[in-house]
Design an enzyme around this catalytic site. Structure first.
Site, PDB file in Angstrom:
ATOM      1  N   LYS A  25      29.534 -43.493  94.570  1.00  0.00           N
ATOM      2  CA  LYS A  25      30.537 -42.947  95.508  1.00  0.00           C
ATOM      3  C   LYS A  25      30.784 -43.950  96.624  1.00  0.00           C
ATOM      4  CE  LYS A  25      29.563 -38.148  94.419  1.00  0.00           C
ATOM      5  NZ  LYS A  25      28.239 -38.300  93.770  1.00  0.00           N
ATOM      6  N   SER A  58      33.043 -30.738  94.099  1.00  0.00           N
ATOM      7  CA  SER A  58      32.756 -29.430  93.500  1.00  0.00           C
ATOM      8  C   SER A  58      31.903 -28.515  94.372  1.00  0.00           C
ATOM      9  CB  SER A  58      32.023 -29.654  92.167  1.00  0.00           C
ATOM     10  OG  SER A  58      30.853 -30.421  92.373  1.00  0.00           O
TER      11      SER A  58
HETATM   12  O1  NUP Z   1      32.361 -33.429  93.146  1.00  0.00           O
HETATM   13  C1  NUP Z   1      31.388 -33.887  92.586  1.00  0.00           C
HETATM   14  N1  NUP Z   1      30.406 -33.056  92.187  1.00  0.00           N
HETATM   15  C2  NUP Z   1      29.283 -33.494  91.537  1.00  0.00           C
HETATM   16  O2  NUP Z   1      28.411 -32.668  91.205  1.00  0.00           O
HETATM   17  C3  NUP Z   1      31.264 -35.262  92.302  1.00  0.00           C
HETATM   18  C4  NUP Z   1      30.135 -35.737  91.637  1.00  0.00           C
HETATM   19  N2  NUP Z   1      30.032 -37.030  91.351  1.00  0.00           N
HETATM   20  N3  NUP Z   1      29.153 -34.841  91.256  1.00  0.00           N
HETATM   21  C5  NUP Z   1      27.969 -35.363  90.527  1.00  0.00           C
HETATM   22  O3  NUP Z   1      27.896 -34.736  89.255  1.00  0.00           O
HETATM   23  C6  NUP Z   1      26.640 -35.079  91.220  1.00  0.00           C
HETATM   24  O4  NUP Z   1      26.337 -36.157  92.071  1.00  0.00           O
HETATM   25  C7  NUP Z   1      25.692 -34.964  90.031  1.00  0.00           C
HETATM   26  O5  NUP Z   1      25.279 -36.257  89.633  1.00  0.00           O
HETATM   27  C8  NUP Z   1      26.553 -34.396  88.926  1.00  0.00           C
HETATM   28  C9  NUP Z   1      26.457 -32.901  88.728  1.00  0.00           C
HETATM   29  O6  NUP Z   1      25.174 -32.522  88.380  1.00  0.00           O
HETATM   30  P1  NUP Z   1      24.798 -31.022  87.924  1.00  0.00           P
HETATM   31  O7  NUP Z   1      25.289 -30.104  88.977  1.00  0.00           O
HETATM   32  O8  NUP Z   1      25.455 -30.807  86.587  1.00  0.00           O
HETATM   33  O9  NUP Z   1      23.305 -31.060  87.830  1.00  0.00           O
END
Ligand code: NUP
Length: 217
Positions: free
Chosen positions: A61, A116
């Protein structure tokens, strides 16, 4: 990035032995492996030597001035990353420096346009459409959008045909993989629903089964 199974594993573990075991179990089921600070800060970029994966995306990020963004991006691609995730809210110049390095290395770069988690509504999500426009302007490979808000995925899909839409927020954050794909996601990104399962392969297969009904081609 080659999209086939439409599932990306988020490997957010600090114990690399467990991480490797999960990768061994599911590597043929996923289009990529997303790693980030938990694994990289615990074990450094040497983890890349062990992840014989075709497509490892570094979720850093990126959010810095252009000079530093470019420096970090270069280091990531030199270490074997095939893709990088950057924030767009730093502006066009910061993103362009990531794009330049990605292009030099034949790699992908993805821009976060909306997140999210609930707190994302306080700041970043208020400017999502501007961030989407920026991602289009800099010709990003794709965007990161919330898999737990299918109506938002639909909106992004209607505004961009060419960019990939990768969606986390599935399972542990309440999203449903099939609904995200139906709404227009190219891939879902799934972490805990697989990594914290007693049977990671079974969990990944279950997710794939949920997708199969939603894929037209
Ligand atoms: O908006 C975002 N939400 C999110 O969860 C952007 C992300 N990059 N992530 C990433 O997705 C978060 O850092 C994690 O690595 C993964 C979700 O993990 P989980 O909730 O499925 O365990």
């Amino acid at each position: 990035m080659l999209v086939k199974n439409r599932l990306i594993l988020a490997l957010d573990l600090q114990d690399f032995e467990s991480a490797k075991r999960i990768v061994e179990e599911v590597h043929d089921l996923v289009d990529g492996i997303k790693i980030g600070y938990p694994l990289l800060l615990s074990h450094g970029s040497s983890v890349m030597g062990e992840l014989d994966e075709k497509n490892v995306i570094w979720d850093l990020k990126l959010a810095d001035i252009p000079h530093i963004n470019g420096m970090i991006a270069r280091k990531a691609f030199e270490s074997g990353a095939r893709g990088l995730i950057a924030h767009g809210f730093l502006g066009g110049d910061s993103l362009l420096s990531v794009k330049d390095v990605a292009q030099e290395n034949g790699g992908d770069f993805f821009v976060v346009v909306e997140m999210s988690h609930p707190g994302s509504k306080e700041f970043i999500n208020l400017r999502s459409l501007d961030l989407l426009k920026l991602a289009l302007d800099v010709d990003a490979t794709g965007i990161i959008a919330p898999g737990n808000r299918p109506e938002r995925i639909e909106l992004y899909r209607s505004l961009t045909e060419k960019m990939l839409i990768l969606c986390p927020g599935i399972g542990a954050q309440g999203g449903d993989a099939g609904s995200a794909i139906k709404a227009g996601a190219d891939c879902v990104i799934v972490g805990r629903a697989i990594t914290e399962s007693k049977e990671p392969r079974k969990a990944a297969m279950e997710i794939l089964r949920g997708l199969s009904g939603e894929i037209d081609s």
